[in-house]
Scaffold this active site. Sequence first.
Site, PDB file in Angstrom:
ATOM      1  N   ARG A  16       0.822  -1.217   0.000  1.00 27.99           N
ATOM      2  CA  ARG A  16       0.000   0.000   0.000  1.00 27.99           C
ATOM      3  C   ARG A  16       0.854   1.266   0.000  1.00 27.99           C
ATOM      4  O   ARG A  16       0.734   2.137  -0.846  1.00 27.99           O
ATOM      5  CB  ARG A  16      -0.930  -0.027   1.215  1.00 27.99           C
ATOM      6  CG  ARG A  16      -2.034   1.038   1.197  1.00 27.99           C
ATOM      7  CD  ARG A  16      -1.600   2.418   1.644  1.00 27.99           C
ATOM      8  NE  ARG A  16      -1.031   2.430   2.972  1.00 27.99           N
ATOM      9  CZ  ARG A  16      -0.475   3.508   3.505  1.00 27.99           C
ATOM     10  NH1 ARG A  16      -0.379   4.641   2.816  1.00 27.99           N
ATOM     11  NH2 ARG A  16       0.048   3.456   4.716  1.00 27.99           N
ATOM     12  N   HIS A 218       5.101   4.319  13.402  1.00 28.72           N
ATOM     13  CA  HIS A 218       5.161   4.298  11.941  1.00 28.72           C
ATOM     14  C   HIS A 218       6.296   5.251  11.572  1.00 28.72           C
ATOM     15  O   HIS A 218       6.126   6.472  11.623  1.00 28.72           O
ATOM     16  CB  HIS A 218       3.820   4.761  11.367  1.00 28.72           C
ATOM     17  CG  HIS A 218       3.773   4.835   9.879  1.00 28.72           C
ATOM     18  ND1 HIS A 218       3.227   3.844   9.104  1.00 28.72           N
ATOM     19  CD2 HIS A 218       4.212   5.783   9.009  1.00 28.72           C
ATOM     20  CE1 HIS A 218       3.317   4.180   7.820  1.00 28.72           C
ATOM     21  NE2 HIS A 218       3.910   5.357   7.744  1.00 28.72           N
ATOM     22  N   HIS A 220       9.465   6.754   9.218  1.00 25.63           N
ATOM     23  CA  HIS A 220      10.048   6.951   7.891  1.00 25.63           C
ATOM     24  C   HIS A 220      11.551   7.176   8.014  1.00 25.63           C
ATOM     25  O   HIS A 220      12.042   7.652   9.040  1.00 25.63           O
ATOM     26  CB  HIS A 220       9.390   8.152   7.205  1.00 25.63           C
ATOM     27  CG  HIS A 220       8.054   7.837   6.600  1.00 25.63           C
ATOM     28  ND1 HIS A 220       7.670   8.289   5.365  1.00 25.63           N
ATOM     29  CD2 HIS A 220       7.014   7.112   7.061  1.00 25.63           C
ATOM     30  CE1 HIS A 220       6.452   7.852   5.079  1.00 25.63           C
ATOM     31  NE2 HIS A 220       6.030   7.135   6.105  1.00 25.63           N
ATOM     32  N   CYS A 251       5.651   9.614   1.265  1.00 28.40           N
ATOM     33  CA  CYS A 251       4.360  10.294   1.371  1.00 28.40           C
ATOM     34  C   CYS A 251       4.240  11.269   0.221  1.00 28.40           C
ATOM     35  O   CYS A 251       5.033  12.214   0.118  1.00 28.40           O
ATOM     36  CB  CYS A 251       4.235  11.026   2.698  1.00 28.40           C
ATOM     37  SG  CYS A 251       2.644  11.894   2.842  1.00 28.40           S
ATOM     38  N   ASN A 262       9.154   4.383   4.398  1.00 26.14           N
ATOM     39  CA  ASN A 262       9.188   3.678   5.688  1.00 26.14           C
ATOM     40  C   ASN A 262      10.514   2.961   5.895  1.00 26.14           C
ATOM     41  O   ASN A 262      11.212   2.619   4.947  1.00 26.14           O
ATOM     42  CB  ASN A 262       8.079   2.627   5.733  1.00 26.14           C
ATOM     43  CG  ASN A 262       6.727   3.227   6.041  1.00 26.14           C
ATOM     44  OD1 ASN A 262       6.471   4.372   5.726  1.00 26.14           O
ATOM     45  ND2 ASN A 262       5.866   2.443   6.648  1.00 26.14           N
TER      46      ASN A 262
END
Length: 319
Positions: A16, A218, A220, A251, A262
């Site tokens: 995703r 989460h 990055h 993003c 990520n």
Amino acid sequence: MADLPHAVEISEEGPREGFQIEKGKIGSADKIALIDALSATGVKSIQVVSFVSPKLVPSWADAETVVAGFTAAPGVAYTALWFNEAGLARALAFRDKLSLKGSISLSASEAFSRKNLNRDRPGQIEAMRRQTAAHVAAGIAVTRIGVMAAFGCNYSGDISPADVITTVADGLGIATEAGQTIRDLSLADTMGWATPARIERVVGAVRSRWPALALSLHLHDTRGLGIANAYEGLRLGVARYDAAVAGLGGCPFAGQPGAPGNIATEELALLCEEMGIATGIDLEALIAAARLAEQIVGRQLPSAALRSGTLKGFRSKAA
């Protein structure tokens, strides 16, 4: 300092998160192939698609095709992302195959919320009220809050722990109004502003206020600090992480084209393995999936573990 976790849960978001930002067209069959490869690695959760506007994220115009096409493996939860009622309706068509979890998504940076979702803070709160009501009406419990830009923002600068506390409180208020109980809180370093010191401050502030919430990170790797931030999270006892195979992703609304996305799942799994923390992941199978991801996108992906491999083979030779 909290005790190190004995085991961690890693949610794989490469499909995703990764495919949404690739400039070149990725075919549905390739997306399905990567999901199926990841299903055989031991990861227990894979975020497979985004049910979002094809005008804003054209790379996920084929979300339905991908969900229908992958082979679900026993014991793996397949999740999706959506931001509004239209996305929820698309996800509900696959509730027999997807693990549909209700989440309240907010941003600690109003500037990022405007850029990402075209909503100010009151507008996003109202949108999440509507979405929460839609989840409840569909029989989906809302148990999670996700806070974007929890450590800093390219548009508004530093984000303080107080900003994060206010944002979480907004989410809890929405849940309480709807009769929902929040159990999980995800803190997202959406634009790569986190440092170990920021992780410690924000995690500490949230835990002091809401010690019963289960935290996830989460992270990055925008500025190369992703794995250092994960280590700090582990040091603080955080046991849930999002990651992306081979470091796929980014993003599209962060204003930094080409920045890494990520943290790479295989790098996080390797770190945990070397620290004696169980992940349940077959690292060699995961690295093979990372190679497939790199082949699919047709460019070198940022994972160092993808190129260097694990230490297992070298230990065998040395022995």
